[in-house]
Design a protein around this motif. Structure first.
Motif, mmCIF file in Angstrom:
data_model
loop_
_atom_site.group_PDB
_atom_site.id
_atom_site.type_symbol
_atom_site.label_atom_id
_atom_site.label_comp_id
_atom_site.label_asym_id
_atom_site.label_seq_id
_atom_site.Cartn_x
_atom_site.Cartn_y
_atom_site.Cartn_z
ATOM 1 N N PRO A 1 -3.998 -23.938 -1.736
ATOM 2 C CA PRO A 1 -2.853 -23.389 -1.007
ATOM 3 C C PRO A 1 -2.887 -21.872 -0.942
ATOM 4 O O PRO A 1 -3.588 -21.216 -1.713
ATOM 5 N N GLU A 2 -2.104 -21.330 -0.012
ATOM 6 C CA GLU A 2 -1.920 -19.887 0.036
ATOM 7 C C GLU A 2 -1.237 -19.439 -1.257
ATOM 8 O O GLU A 2 -0.486 -20.204 -1.869
ATOM 9 N N PRO A 3 -1.498 -18.223 -1.709
ATOM 10 C CA PRO A 3 -0.807 -17.746 -2.913
ATOM 11 C C PRO A 3 0.706 -17.875 -2.758
ATOM 12 O O PRO A 3 1.250 -17.635 -1.671
ATOM 13 N N TYR A 4 1.368 -18.257 -3.835
ATOM 14 C CA TYR A 4 2.818 -18.406 -3.787
ATOM 15 C C TYR A 4 3.457 -17.023 -3.856
ATOM 16 O O TYR A 4 3.416 -16.356 -4.892
ATOM 17 N N ASP A 5 4.033 -16.592 -2.759
ATOM 18 C CA ASP A 5 4.624 -15.251 -2.685
ATOM 19 C C ASP A 5 5.761 -15.266 -1.670
ATOM 20 O O ASP A 5 5.715 -14.595 -0.637
ATOM 21 N N PRO A 6 6.819 -16.037 -1.954
ATOM 22 C CA PRO A 6 7.896 -16.183 -0.980
ATOM 23 C C PRO A 6 8.795 -14.956 -0.926
ATOM 24 O O PRO A 6 8.783 -14.111 -1.825
ATOM 25 N N VAL A 7 9.580 -14.877 0.145
ATOM 26 C CA VAL A 7 10.698 -13.943 0.198
ATOM 27 C C VAL A 7 11.880 -14.671 -0.438
ATOM 28 O O VAL A 7 12.366 -15.658 0.097
ATOM 29 N N PRO A 8 12.320 -14.239 -1.629
ATOM 30 C CA PRO A 8 13.419 -14.945 -2.291
ATOM 31 C C PRO A 8 14.649 -15.016 -1.381
ATOM 32 O O PRO A 8 14.942 -14.083 -0.624
ATOM 33 N N TYR A 9 15.356 -16.130 -1.486
ATOM 34 C CA TYR A 9 16.539 -16.341 -0.643
ATOM 35 C C TYR A 9 17.590 -17.111 -1.430
ATOM 36 O O TYR A 9 17.255 -18.029 -2.175
ATOM 37 N N PHE A 10 18.845 -16.728 -1.272
ATOM 38 C CA PHE A 10 19.926 -17.540 -1.812
ATOM 39 C C PHE A 10 21.199 -17.269 -1.028
ATOM 40 O O PHE A 10 21.279 -16.343 -0.218
ATOM 41 N N TRP A 11 22.192 -18.119 -1.267
ATOM 42 C CA TRP A 11 23.482 -17.946 -0.624
ATOM 43 C C TRP A 11 24.589 -18.249 -1.621
ATOM 44 O O TRP A 11 24.374 -18.887 -2.645
ATOM 45 N N SER A 12 25.780 -17.790 -1.292
ATOM 46 C CA SER A 12 26.944 -18.044 -2.128
ATOM 47 C C SER A 12 28.169 -18.123 -1.226
ATOM 48 O O SER A 12 28.292 -17.350 -0.271
ATOM 49 N N GLU A 13 29.049 -19.057 -1.541
ATOM 50 C CA GLU A 13 30.315 -19.169 -0.824
ATOM 51 C C GLU A 13 31.421 -18.732 -1.768
ATOM 52 O O GLU A 13 31.666 -19.375 -2.780
ATOM 53 N N GLN A 14 32.076 -17.630 -1.433
ATOM 54 C CA GLN A 14 33.099 -17.105 -2.333
ATOM 55 C C GLN A 14 34.199 -16.398 -1.570
ATOM 56 O O GLN A 14 33.940 -15.644 -0.629
ATOM 57 N N PHE A 15 35.428 -16.691 -1.959
ATOM 58 C CA PHE A 15 36.614 -16.039 -1.409
ATOM 59 C C PHE A 15 36.621 -16.063 0.121
ATOM 60 O O PHE A 15 36.926 -15.068 0.783
ATOM 61 N N GLY A 16 36.266 -17.209 0.697
ATOM 62 C CA GLY A 16 36.299 -17.375 2.141
ATOM 63 C C GLY A 16 35.169 -16.706 2.882
ATOM 64 O O GLY A 16 35.216 -16.592 4.118
ATOM 65 N N ARG A 17 34.140 -16.300 2.161
ATOM 66 C CA ARG A 17 33.014 -15.606 2.795
ATOM 67 C C ARG A 17 31.707 -16.325 2.482
ATOM 68 O O ARG A 17 31.528 -16.854 1.386
ATOM 69 N N PHE A 18 30.812 -16.294 3.453
ATOM 70 C CA PHE A 18 29.466 -16.850 3.273
ATOM 71 C C PHE A 18 28.528 -15.680 3.071
ATOM 72 O O PHE A 18 28.307 -14.870 3.970
ATOM 73 N N VAL A 19 27.992 -15.564 1.849
ATOM 74 C CA VAL A 19 27.154 -14.428 1.455
ATOM 75 C C VAL A 19 25.714 -14.911 1.331
ATOM 76 O O VAL A 19 25.439 -15.889 0.631
ATOM 77 N N GLN A 20 24.798 -14.241 2.000
ATOM 78 C CA GLN A 20 23.382 -14.609 1.954
ATOM 79 C C GLN A 20 22.546 -13.376 1.596
ATOM 80 O O GLN A 20 22.880 -12.248 1.989
ATOM 81 N N TYR A 21 21.467 -13.640 0.888
ATOM 82 C CA TYR A 21 20.569 -12.563 0.487
ATOM 83 C C TYR A 21 19.133 -13.044 0.637
ATOM 84 O O TYR A 21 18.795 -14.164 0.243
ATOM 85 N N ALA A 22 18.293 -12.181 1.183
ATOM 86 C CA ALA A 22 16.864 -12.483 1.287
ATOM 87 C C ALA A 22 16.083 -11.256 0.856
ATOM 88 O O ALA A 22 16.433 -10.127 1.206
ATOM 89 N N GLY A 23 15.004 -11.485 0.069
ATOM 90 C CA GLY A 23 14.131 -10.394 -0.318
ATOM 91 C C GLY A 23 14.318 -9.951 -1.754
ATOM 92 O O GLY A 23 14.802 -10.694 -2.613
ATOM 93 N N HIS A 24 13.940 -8.699 -1.995
ATOM 94 C CA HIS A 24 13.991 -8.100 -3.339
ATOM 95 C C HIS A 24 14.050 -6.598 -3.127
ATOM 96 O O HIS A 24 13.098 -5.992 -2.622
ATOM 97 N N HIS A 25 15.167 -5.991 -3.496
ATOM 98 C CA HIS A 25 15.413 -4.602 -3.094
ATOM 99 C C HIS A 25 15.042 -3.565 -4.141
ATOM 100 O O HIS A 25 15.256 -2.360 -3.915
#
Length: 408
Positions: free
Chosen positions: A315-339
């Motif tokens: 396989p190709e080396p495992y090197d994803p762009v990290p991703y997650f989401w959170s639902e909080q206080f009526g908002r949909f929050v998403q994050y991708a990458g590493h800052h």
């Protein structure tokens, strides 16, 4: 002449997967999807059918769903599912894992034991103190919300915010205690989390920052400054640690945080042993550092690499762009990458509004993006990060310009 032991072919090898969460289940499924026909044993410590964790802090907690079991027919996939069995040790030289029910031999072992939530010192044995990591945890917390108790949440991270959201929706009085000076202090910069403080007040939850728990007792939480908070229930969400204690003495290399140090194919330092999900760190060429990603998407993607490598598919080396989401206080929050290594931060929109984004650049190229109520920004930004496409910072900072149109 003595008989030589023959190495089984890739299709005949016995694959044992320790851990029946998302990473373990997806590894078993990926093996079958990619054509593996040998025996697969999936060992889970919990007695429940394997389940997805994100709904625990939402639908299951609020009683909108009884469970979140994966829609996987393990029998049809010829997966030997062993539930309520905890792995206790690894003897790599013997190619065996020890369990409460005896040893299990393997030709290939995949460690997918996830992470354990951190406990608050002094909380052991105190009635009314809860964690939120397992289905049983969510079930135990259900009556707390039904009775509209006074709840203290320790930790203003992702889990703390999600539980506080559910508790306020259920009508509980909620106080969130955070030792740092802001919510999500370990995840995001101060300027990005500053607008999030107001979310707590808007929902009716009290957020106490710079506050430390000094003592827990039935019905109350005492802070280090002397304040006493009424607490019918206390929910602790202060992080998690890789569940690798059972590997003590195995010879497996761990990083300082206790995670198995996997390579870019998710192979560990031990022969024929892989690690995937919350219990493993991996080297990221994209970001130039080793990453430990405690999020759902990592547990979904990593198994495909593990399965392909077991099958010898290079396989190709495992090197994803990290991703997650959170639902909080009526908002949909998403994050991708590493800052962490970014040199520029761009705002897209006013954080006082319902929807806004933050884009991090390194030498003009996006490396991470946080989107609040702007899923299109997330989708387009994630692709730019994956493809390492430079952008015009002026256009990228204009929320009326689609990110894909800001390409330099």
């Amino acid at each position: 002449m003595s008989e030589q032991k023959q190495t089984p072919s890739s299709s005949e090898r016995r694959v044992v997967i320790a851990g029946a969460g998302m990473a373990g289940v997806q590894t078993a499924v990926a093996l079958r999807e990619q054509g593996f026909t040998g025996p697969v044993t999936l060992i889970g410590a919990e007695p429940h059918q394997p389940y997805d964790r994100p709904p625990l802090s939402k639908a299951v907690l609020l009683g909108k769903a009884e469970d979140s079991a994966f829609d996987v027919d393990f029998a049809a996939l010829d997966i030997d599912l062993r539930l309520g069995v905890e792995v206790t040790a690894l003897r790599a030289a013997d190619h065996e894992v020890d369990t409460e029910r005896g040893p299990v031999p393997y030709d290939v072992l995949v460690v997918a034991t996830g992470a354990h939530p951190l406990t608050l010192p002094g909380s052991e044995g105190v009635p009314g103190v809860h964690l939120l990591r397992t289905l049983d945890d969510a079930v135990r917390l259900g009556p707390v919300l039904e009775r509209r108790h006074d709840v203290v949440v320790v930790g203003a991270g992702w889990i703390g915010a999600e539980f506080a959201t559910a508790a306020r929706e259920a009508g509980c009085a909620v106080t969130v205690v955070e030792a740092a000076d802001r919510p999500l202090a370990g995840a995001l910069p101060a300027e990005v989390t500053a607008p999030m403080r107001a979310w707590y007040a808007e929902s009716g939850a009290d957020l106490l920052t710079g506050a430390r728990v000094a003592h827990l007792a039935p019905g109350e939480v005492r802070l280090s400054d002397g304040r006493v908070l009424p607490a019918d229930a206390v929910v602790v969400g202060i992080g998690a640690r890789p569940a690798t204690d059972w590997l003590t003495g195995s010879g497996a290399a761990l990083d300082p945080g206790g995670a198995l140090t996997a390579d870019d194919r998710l192979r560990t330092s031990l022969p024929d042993v892989y690690a995937v999900g919350d219990c493993a760190s991996f080297p990221s060429a994209r970001y130039g550092e080793r990453l430990l990603v405690h999020h759902w998407d990592n547990a979904l993607q990593g198994p495909r690499t593990v399965a392909a490598d077991i099958l010898g598919a290079a396989p190709e080396p495992y090197d994803p762009v990290p991703y997650f989401w959170s639902e909080q206080f009526g908002r949909f929050v998403q994050y991708a990458g590493h800052h962490a290594a970014a040199d520029t931060l761009l705002w897209r929109g006013d954080p006082a509004d319902a929807a806004w984004s933050v884009l991090w650049l390194r030498e003009g190229t996006p490396v991470a993006l946080l989107a609040v109520g702007r899923p299109r920004d997330l989708a387009q930004g994630r692709r730019l990060i994956e493809q390492r496409v430079p952008v015009d910072p002026v256009r990228a900072a204009d929320p009326s310009v689609p990110l894909k149109a800001a390409v330099r």
